[in-house]
Design an enzyme around this catalytic site. Structure first.
Site, mmCIF file in Angstrom:
data_model
loop_
_atom_site.group_PDB
_atom_site.id
_atom_site.type_symbol
_atom_site.label_atom_id
_atom_site.label_comp_id
_atom_site.label_asym_id
_atom_site.label_seq_id
_atom_site.Cartn_x
_atom_site.Cartn_y
_atom_site.Cartn_z
ATOM 1 C CG ASP A 8 -1.577 1.241 1.527
ATOM 2 O OD1 ASP A 8 -2.151 1.792 0.570
ATOM 3 O OD2 ASP A 8 -1.566 1.709 2.693
ATOM 4 C CG ASP A 10 -1.145 7.743 0.378
ATOM 5 O OD1 ASP A 10 -0.056 8.207 -0.013
ATOM 6 O OD2 ASP A 10 -2.206 7.879 -0.261
HETATM 7 MG MG LIG Z 1 -2.641 3.348 3.512
#
Ligand SMILES: [Mg+2]
Length: 175
Positions: A8, A10
């Site tokens: 992932d 962010d």
């Molecule tokens: Mg995230």
């Protein structure tokens, strides 16, 4: 077939902006411990792939070009810091309100990557800081690490308080 670690973006690669979006390279700040994790994964011979929801584009808060610029910057900086970069970056700009097979928690982007890069999903790992990352990983058939303060959630294979401890736990899950 290849083994991959799906990241992932962010909250894992770069610091999350709470209640907002990374809309330009200036907003993109790497999490310092990410570099050691990335280097370690590279040494294991795993592919490294970003899987990111970016509905800020769908909302009109940024353009596809802004997102591409951010990812160009990310790849350049990563190459400067580590000598290598992500094998691929998959983004989904669909709104959360749209029923999208690509948008996490759905596994669309991971399945696409598996097809494109000849990845054995069962031998691979998804690392994220949201439940939807774990759900997407599970739906695609990978193992999962959830990073953050989630002590009461048993869905992930491993829950790690921070990126540094992902590195410490890594050998027990993937190697
Ligand atoms: Mg995230």
């Amino acid at each position: 077939m290849n083994k991959a670690v799906f990241f992932d973006r962010d909250g894992i690669v770069n610091s999350r902006i709470y209640c907002g979006y990374v809309t330009s390279p200036e907003d993109f700040v790497f999490i310092e411990d990410f570099f050691s994790l990335f280097n370690f994964i590279r040494k294991q011979g795993c592919l490294a792939v970003v899987i990111t929801n970016q509905q800020g584009v769908g909302k009109g808060l940024m353009t596809q070009k802004d997102l591409d610029d951010i990812h160009d910057y990310m790849q350049r900086e990563l190459a400067i810091k580590t000598g290598t970069k992500f094998d691929a970056v998959y983004s989904c700009t669909d709104l959360a309100t749209v029923n999208s097979f690509r948008r996490k928690p759905n596994p669309g982007m991971l399945l696409e990557a598996a097809q494109d890069l000849n990845i054995n999903l069962a031998a691979s790992l998804m690392i994220g800081d949201s439940i939807s990352d774990v759900q997407a990983g599970k739906a695609a058939g990978t193992r999962t690490i959830l990073v953050g303060d989630f002590s009461d959630i048993a869905e992930a294979d491993i829950i790690a308080p921070d990126i540094n401890s992902v590195l410490r736990n890594f050998s027990s899950i993937l190697l």
